[in-house]
Design a protein around this motif. Structure first.
Motif, PDB file in Angstrom:
ATOM      1  N   ALA A   1       5.687  17.177   1.291  1.00 59.31           N
ATOM      2  CA  ALA A   1       5.198  17.556   2.606  1.00 59.31           C
ATOM      3  C   ALA A   1       3.683  17.982   2.721  1.00 59.31           C
ATOM      4  CB  ALA A   1       5.964  19.013   3.027  1.00 59.31           C
ATOM      5  N   LEU A   2       3.386  19.000   1.672  1.00 52.62           N
ATOM      6  CA  LEU A   2       1.872  19.149   1.504  1.00 52.62           C
ATOM      7  C   LEU A   2       1.030  18.166   1.252  1.00 52.62           C
ATOM      8  CD1 LEU A   2       1.802  22.349  -0.792  1.00 52.62           C
ATOM      9  CD2 LEU A   2       1.440  22.416   1.651  1.00 52.62           C
ATOM     10  N   SER A   3       1.465  17.184   0.805  1.00 54.06           N
ATOM     11  CA  SER A   3       0.650  15.955   0.332  1.00 54.06           C
ATOM     12  C   SER A   3       0.724  15.103   1.781  1.00 54.06           C
ATOM     13  CB  SER A   3       1.066  14.822  -0.564  1.00 54.06           C
ATOM     14  OG  SER A   3       1.598  15.721  -1.844  1.00 54.06           O
ATOM     15  N   ILE A   4       1.433  15.097   2.513  1.00 55.97           N
ATOM     16  CA  ILE A   4       1.282  14.559   3.772  1.00 55.97           C
ATOM     17  C   ILE A   4       0.475  15.126   4.614  1.00 55.97           C
ATOM     18  CG2 ILE A   4       2.681  13.693   5.794  1.00 55.97           C
ATOM     19  CD1 ILE A   4       5.177  13.361   4.065  1.00 55.97           C
ATOM     20  N   ILE A   5       0.596  16.384   4.678  1.00 56.47           N
ATOM     21  CA  ILE A   5      -0.393  17.123   5.728  1.00 56.47           C
ATOM     22  C   ILE A   5      -1.858  17.047   5.225  1.00 56.47           C
ATOM     23  CG2 ILE A   5      -1.090  19.514   6.087  1.00 56.47           C
ATOM     24  CD1 ILE A   5       1.742  20.310   6.042  1.00 56.47           C
ATOM     25  N   TRP A   6      -1.964  16.860   4.076  1.00 60.75           N
ATOM     26  CA  TRP A   6      -3.328  16.721   3.384  1.00 60.75           C
ATOM     27  C   TRP A   6      -4.090  15.127   3.793  1.00 60.75           C
ATOM     28  CZ3 TRP A   6      -6.005  13.988  -0.237  1.00 60.75           C
ATOM     29  CH2 TRP A   6      -7.165  14.220  -0.536  1.00 60.75           C
ATOM     30  N   ILE A   7      -2.843  14.358   3.334  1.00 61.12           N
ATOM     31  CA  ILE A   7      -3.331  12.728   3.517  1.00 61.12           C
ATOM     32  C   ILE A   7      -3.631  12.183   4.820  1.00 61.12           C
ATOM     33  CG2 ILE A   7      -2.623  10.511   2.813  1.00 61.12           C
ATOM     34  CD1 ILE A   7      -1.324  11.997   0.446  1.00 61.12           C
ATOM     35  N   VAL A   8      -2.684  12.570   5.596  1.00 64.36           N
ATOM     36  CA  VAL A   8      -2.821  11.983   7.112  1.00 64.36           C
ATOM     37  C   VAL A   8      -4.029  12.269   7.753  1.00 64.36           C
ATOM     38  CG1 VAL A   8      -1.750  12.114   9.528  1.00 64.36           C
ATOM     39  CG2 VAL A   8      -0.096  12.076   7.565  1.00 64.36           C
ATOM     40  N   PRO A   9      -4.612  13.342   7.657  1.00 65.03           N
ATOM     41  CA  PRO A   9      -5.956  13.337   8.493  1.00 65.03           C
ATOM     42  C   PRO A   9      -7.174  12.555   7.829  1.00 65.03           C
ATOM     43  CG  PRO A   9      -5.095  15.632   8.317  1.00 65.03           C
ATOM     44  CD  PRO A   9      -4.297  14.609   7.316  1.00 65.03           C
ATOM     45  N   LEU A  10      -7.139  12.428   6.459  1.00 64.14           N
ATOM     46  CA  LEU A  10      -8.064  11.702   5.603  1.00 64.14           C
ATOM     47  C   LEU A  10      -7.804  10.505   5.871  1.00 64.14           C
ATOM     48  CD1 LEU A  10     -10.011  11.684   3.317  1.00 64.14           C
ATOM     49  CD2 LEU A  10      -8.330  11.544   1.801  1.00 64.14           C
TER      50      LEU A  10
END
Length: 280
Positions: free
Chosen positions: A17-26
């Motif tokens: 979940a943390l990875s998705i939160i970080w990757i999606v804006p990027l």
């Protein structure tokens, strides 16, 4: 056993979940950098661009007057690299003094400095600027390279790592006639290489990503690092006119730190063990 498995899966879910939160804006920024301005402002949300274009990156790299991105990147690279090299030297020498040398009130001095470092850095902005101005370093790389060399956090990390190295190494070297400098440079430094690399990584990323300080000490467009330049880009391309170029510029700015982390991430694990430098 079942509780262990459940906690492991919960940990995986949390990390994903943390990875998705970080990757999606990027990922959104990356895709937007390949959209035309017309598509950005006229078409609703789409996962992929209707037409993939390179015009934004061409404009970014060709602009050498109002927004010289390449020049800003070189400025940041020079500042961050010079700062990092000096940090490694200062931190290793200081940590050696606080961990291996014997002098009166050594620990009291260290913990006093550690306590003072707890104050917010914004408190030092005005005094720091007055010092930089007095030295004539405004609009100079020295304004970014010199401040922060003796970061207490890095010194603390290196000091704790050194404390895991037996002092018998030092004593054996002294019996053989080695000086303090020889002990430091030939015995201690090779053993603490993992933690020095971590300190270097922290210092490089901190210098590269620093935003408030360069905005204060730079007003010459040609001499700005990339972070201050990106703020200027927003002023130039404001009012949502060239969002694709803004996204492309921001992505170019993060490439060096991402590459640095990918090559140095294994040293993070080694540094977590304060005895990692000692074999056997």
């Amino acid at each position: 056993m079942k509780k262990i498995e459940i906690s492991k899966w919960l940990s995986y879910i949390f990390l994903i979940a943390l990875s998705i939160i970080w990757i999606v804006p990027l990922l959104f920024g990356f895709i937007t950098s390949f959209r035309s301005q017309t598509e950005v402002v006229s078409i609703g949300f789409r996962l992929l661009p209707v037409n993939w274009i390179m015009d934004n990156y061409v404009e970014i790299l060709n602009n050498t007057s109002t927004a010289p991105i390449v020049r800003w990147l070189w400025n940041s690279l020079f500042i961050a690299t010079s700062h990092t090299i000096l940090v490694v030297i200062v931190v290793s020498v200081t940590a050696y003094g606080y961990s291996r040398l014997k002098f009166k009130y050594r620990d009291q001095i260290f913990f006093t400095v550690l306590g003072i470092s707890m104050f917010p850095s914004v408190v030092n902005l005005i005094p720091s600027y007055k010092i930089i101005e007095t030295l004539g370093w405004v609009n100079s790389p020295m304004a970014m390279i010199i401040p922060g060399l003796a970061g207490v956090g890095n010194i603390f990390l290196a000091r704790q790592f050194m404390k895991g190295i037996p002092e018998s190494f030092d004593e054996s070297a002294r019996v053989d006639g080695a000086s303090e400098f020889v002990i430091y440079s030939r015995i201690i430094v090779p053993l603490i290489k993992p933690v020095l690399i971590v300190c270097a990584l922290f210092s490089f990323t901190g210098s590269w990503n620093d935003f408030l300080w360069p905005v204060i000490v730079y007003n010459d467009v040609e001499k700005m690092p990339i972070t201050a330049g990106l703020l200027l880009l927003q002023d130039i391309y404001g009012n949502y006119r060239l969002i694709g170029q803004l996204m492309g510029s921001a992505l170019l700015a993060i490439i060096p730190t991402v590459l640095l982390f990918l090559f140095a991430q294994k040293y993070f694990v080694q540094s977590m063990n304060l005895n990692a430098g000692v074999k056997g």
